[in-house]
Design an enzyme around this catalytic site. Structure first.
Site, short mmCIF file in Angstrom:
data_model
loop_
_atom_site.label_atom_id
_atom_site.label_comp_id
_atom_site.label_asym_id
_atom_site.label_seq_id
_atom_site.Cartn_x
_atom_site.Cartn_y
_atom_site.Cartn_z
N CYS A 277 23.57 -33.47 -3.14
CA CYS A 277 23.44 -34.84 -3.66
C CYS A 277 24.74 -35.64 -3.62
O CYS A 277 24.72 -36.80 -3.18
CB CYS A 277 22.84 -34.86 -5.06
SG CYS A 277 22.27 -33.32 -5.69
N ARG A 306 25.49 -20.96 -4.16
CA ARG A 306 25.41 -20.90 -5.63
C ARG A 306 25.77 -19.50 -6.07
O ARG A 306 25.31 -18.52 -5.48
CB ARG A 306 24.00 -21.24 -6.11
CG ARG A 306 23.65 -22.67 -5.79
CD ARG A 306 22.32 -23.07 -6.38
NE ARG A 306 22.03 -24.43 -5.95
CZ ARG A 306 20.92 -25.08 -6.21
NH1 ARG A 306 19.97 -24.49 -6.89
NH2 ARG A 306 20.75 -26.32 -5.79
N GLN A 324 18.80 -25.85 2.04
CA GLN A 324 17.72 -26.66 1.45
C GLN A 324 17.12 -27.62 2.45
O GLN A 324 17.82 -28.18 3.29
CB GLN A 324 18.29 -27.52 0.30
CG GLN A 324 18.51 -26.79 -0.99
CD GLN A 324 18.68 -27.79 -2.14
OE1 GLN A 324 17.95 -28.78 -2.26
NE2 GLN A 324 19.63 -27.52 -3.01
N ASP A 326 16.39 -30.70 2.08
CA ASP A 326 16.73 -31.62 1.00
C ASP A 326 16.57 -33.09 1.42
O ASP A 326 16.65 -33.41 2.61
CB ASP A 326 18.20 -31.38 0.61
CG ASP A 326 18.52 -31.85 -0.79
OD1 ASP A 326 17.59 -32.33 -1.47
OD2 ASP A 326 19.68 -31.73 -1.21
N HIS A 328 17.45 -37.19 -0.53
CA HIS A 328 17.68 -38.06 -1.68
C HIS A 328 17.16 -39.43 -1.32
O HIS A 328 17.54 -39.99 -0.29
CB HIS A 328 19.16 -38.06 -2.05
CG HIS A 328 19.60 -36.71 -2.52
ND1 HIS A 328 20.15 -35.78 -1.66
CD2 HIS A 328 19.49 -36.11 -3.72
CE1 HIS A 328 20.38 -34.68 -2.32
NE2 HIS A 328 20.00 -34.83 -3.58
N LYS A 411 12.18 -32.81 -13.70
CA LYS A 411 11.69 -32.47 -12.37
C LYS A 411 10.18 -32.24 -12.39
O LYS A 411 9.63 -31.82 -13.40
CB LYS A 411 12.30 -31.13 -11.90
CG LYS A 411 13.78 -31.02 -12.03
CD LYS A 411 14.30 -29.76 -11.32
CE LYS A 411 14.06 -28.50 -12.08
NZ LYS A 411 14.47 -27.29 -11.37
N HIS A 457 15.47 -36.84 -6.03
CA HIS A 457 15.90 -35.66 -5.26
C HIS A 457 14.63 -34.89 -4.94
O HIS A 457 13.82 -34.69 -5.83
CB HIS A 457 16.77 -34.70 -6.09
CG HIS A 457 17.95 -35.30 -6.75
ND1 HIS A 457 19.22 -34.82 -6.55
CD2 HIS A 457 18.08 -36.32 -7.65
CE1 HIS A 457 20.08 -35.50 -7.30
NE2 HIS A 457 19.41 -36.42 -7.97
C1 TSB Z 1 16.29 -31.17 -4.35
N1 TSB Z 1 19.72 -31.55 -5.90
C2 TSB Z 1 18.38 -31.03 -5.78
C3 TSB Z 1 17.82 -31.35 -4.41
O1 TSB Z 1 18.11 -32.68 -4.05
C4 TSB Z 1 18.44 -29.51 -6.00
O2 TSB Z 1 19.39 -28.85 -5.61
N2 TSB Z 1 17.41 -28.99 -6.63
S1 TSB Z 1 17.23 -27.44 -6.97
O3 TSB Z 1 18.39 -26.93 -7.63
O4 TSB Z 1 16.01 -27.32 -7.71
O5 TSB Z 1 17.08 -26.66 -5.64
C5 TSB Z 1 16.09 -27.05 -4.72
C6 TSB Z 1 15.20 -25.89 -4.31
O6 TSB Z 1 16.00 -24.83 -3.80
C7 TSB Z 1 14.45 -25.25 -5.47
O7 TSB Z 1 13.28 -25.95 -5.70
C8 TSB Z 1 14.17 -23.86 -4.94
O8 TSB Z 1 13.00 -23.85 -4.15
C9 TSB Z 1 15.36 -23.59 -4.03
N3 TSB Z 1 16.36 -22.68 -4.64
C10 TSB Z 1 17.12 -22.93 -5.72
N4 TSB Z 1 17.94 -21.90 -5.99
C11 TSB Z 1 17.69 -20.96 -5.03
C12 TSB Z 1 18.21 -19.66 -4.75
N5 TSB Z 1 19.16 -19.12 -5.50
N6 TSB Z 1 17.73 -18.99 -3.69
C13 TSB Z 1 16.77 -19.53 -2.92
N7 TSB Z 1 16.25 -20.74 -3.13
C14 TSB Z 1 16.69 -21.46 -4.17
ZN ZN Z 2 19.91 -33.45 -5.08
#
Ligand code: TSB
Ligand code: ZN
Length: 592
Positions: A277, A306, A324, A326, A328, A411, A457
């Protein structure tokens, strides 16, 4: 299928079985201090402090044997009310139970003990009459669980089990567990050469093998095309950024535990990004926008890192290095609803293509922890209410969950269950009034005034890692034609006589864009067919004498015993249509 919590017969059986487990454990291990043992959706568990001792799955037969012995002995389970004082005296050496007892009023008449033989537990009741009724049970797994779910507290041992009222039900459950294990994407991922890990790379950092790479690339192309069709613009941004960027965004204050530590070089400080983001906010800020330009949809297949706890990392479903799907979306307030509707429609459209049916929408709200969530109550109220209103208007069926929001906003998550029963978020759509403010974003409205946009998002496939894990489990490794790493295997009946004809078919299919391989090894036909089946290749083409002389092909599908002959071009047309329509072949799929 096996909901023990809401079943009037199974609930007391499972509840009593939790006590039976505790009694057996207290007979085998000395100085065990018990916490609580509730019934859950699939069975029960009991949390216990074993002191120096440990329980491993290898210990289950021993514990189950003691449970069986006690059950056969058949003591009655007798309840009685006790005073707070009496309860405190009885459990004076158990700080966990004392914590519970402490919650009752001094003169409460709601405290009760349940006793079976020489074992007594603090309990609200809801039991079978006698231990005799506990015949069909099984211990399932053991895990660590922090007391009160707080990592600052001691880690207790949680033993899970399940109980039924008949042998058939227990057997059916055992079969179901076997099937779940067989679907585990880590097992299939290895067998089908989809991904690997290495200690030299680290936990949660997966390496996609060629077969996995095909699946991922197919997903990437699929979703990017869908998004382009819907007016998204895709970008590339770097996985690193100055830590300053995350101080501005608020990640620094609210998401630091999830980030890899800072890298320092000369005077610079950079971090690996946990989300995309902040980069996208900068892209929006790069040019001037009029109200007429909105919505602006910026998409990226964004690589993120992460710092998930090593105990939480799990195959491809919970990783540390992830990509992702992803985007925005920058909108005016009056566009929020229409845009969220578009996102929900896109989710449903995509799920239809993959035949995903078992999911629930969850409205994920803020919790009370001010470190975790940006502290601006009115912003939260506004965002949560808007999202709830929109969902109601759109007639989306959902449930609400507290303490599941992002730090910047509520969310709409799509929750699924994995083969091993973990609940996970696949897709997500999030409403954010905060980051645009933090980055001083604006557009120019019809009165020439600067107005802060709202950001949505969203990730439709979530991450390619988690989505692939889910698909592998849903399809039991048998990918539909359009996703399969090898789509077609051509098998000449004789490795020399029919080789040329087989090779021609391979060339022709590859020209048509099919991922096609030839198996002309000097092995028996049956062996080579079995090989194609164990690789779960959807289309297997067998060609022998008859086919060569008639210019035909015999089609055998994964999961079917039928063999059908086609004129060559007719077959090519058929599989071209299947590929294009993302057809999912399901006939007697259980035979392999
Ligand atoms: C959607 N900033 C938002 C983005 O713009 C975001 O990061 N959202 S999130 O934290 O929910 O992550 C998006 C998606 O990534 C989640 O819905 C999930 O499907 C996936 N995700 C999150 N963490 C993990 C992980 N550790 N391993 C695999 N997939 C993950
Ligand atoms: Zn985001």
């Amino acid at each position: 299928m096996f909901n023990t919590k809401d079943d009037a017969i199974l609930y007391p059986i499972n509840h009593s079985c939790a006590h039976l487990l505790a009694q057996a454990v207290s007979n085998i291990y000395s100085d065990v201090k018990f916490w609580v043992g509730p019934v859950v959706e699939e069975g029960f568990y009991y949390d216990m402090d074993l002191g120096e001792a440990t329980i491993k799955e290898e210990d289950f037969p021993k514990i189950e044997k003691e449970m069986k012995r006690l059950a056969k002995d058949g003591k009655r389970i007798v309840g009685r009310k006790v005073t707070k004082k009496e309860a405190q005296d009885f459990f004076k050496d158990n700080p966990y139970k004392l914590y519970l007892i402490d919650k009752f009023d001094e003169d409460s008449d709601e405290i009760s003990f349940y006793t079976q033989g020489d074992f007594t537990d603090l309990c609200r009741g809801g039991h079978v009459e006698s231990l005799k009724e506990l015949k069909y049970f099984k211990l399932l797994k053991v895990a660590g669980a922090y007391w009160l779910n707080d990592s600052k507290n001691k880690m207790l041992t949680r033993v899970y089990g399940i109980a039924f009222d008949s042998e058939e039900k227990l057997k059916a459950y055992e079969n179901y567990l076997e099937e779940c294990k067989a679907r585990d994407h880590r097992k299939l991922g290895k067998e089908l050469d989809i991904f690997m890990t290495s200690e030299l790379v680290g936990p949660g950092l997966n390496l996609w093998l060629p077969n996995g790479a095909v699946i991922r690339r197919t997903l990437e192309r699929y979703i990017v095309d869908k998004e382009l069709e819907r007016g998204y613009h895709h970008v590339y941004t770097p996985v690193l950024a100055s830590s300053e960027l995350y101080k501005i965004s608020g990640h620094w204050d609210h998401y630091k535990d999830g980030m890899y530590p800072v890298m320092k070089m000369d005077k610079e400080e950079v971090v690996l990004r946990p989300m995309n983001c902040p980069h996208h906010m900068l892209l929006f800020k790069n040019s001037l926008h009029s109200y007429r330009d909105l919505p602006i949809r910026i998409g990226e297949l964004g690589q993120d890192f992460r710092y998930e706890k090593s105990g939480a990392v799990m195959g491809l479903e919970r990783v540390r290095g992830m990509c992702q799907n992803d985007a925005h979306i920058f909108v005016r307030k009056d566009q929020i609803k229409e845009e969220i509707k578009g996102v929900v429609e896109l989710i449903l459209d995509v799920y239809k293509d993959f035949n995903i049916k078992n999911y629930k929408f969850r409205l994920s709200l803020k919790g009370d922890d001010n470190e975790k969530y940006y502290n601006d109550p009115s912003m939260w109220e506004n965002a949560e209410n808007s999202l709830r209103e929109i969902l109601n208007e759109l007639n989306v069926e959902y449930y609400e969950a507290k303490d599941e929001a992002a730090f910047y906003g509520p969310k709409l998550d799509v929750q699924i269950k994995t083969a091993l029963g973990h609940e996970l978020t696949l897709s997500t759509c999030q409403l954010d009034f905060l980051l645009p403010r933090k980055f001083d974003l604006y557009y120019i409205d019809e009165n020439n005034e600067k107005v802060t946009p709202v950001v949505i998002h969203r990730a439709i496939l979530g991450t390619f890692e988690r989505f692939s894990a889910y698909l592998i489990e849903e399809y039991k490794g048998a990918m539909p034609l359009w996703l399969a790493p090898t789509q077609v295997m051509v098998i000449p009946v004789h490795h020399e006589y029919h080789l040329e004809y087989a090779k021609n078919i391979v060339t022709e299919l590859r020209k048509l864009g099919f991922r096609t391989e030839l198996n002309a090894k000097n092995e028996k036909l049956g062996y080579r067919v079995r090989e194609a089946n164990s690789q779960k290749i959807p289309i297997q083409l067998v060609v022998g004498e008859g086919e060569v002389s008639n210019n035909t092909i015999t089609l055998r599908r994964f999961g079917s015993r039928n063999q059908v002959s086609y004129e060559k071009n007719e077959l090519y047309k058929l599989i071209e249509i299947e590929n294009k329509t993302k057809f999912i072949y399901e006939e007697d799929n259980n035979n392999n």
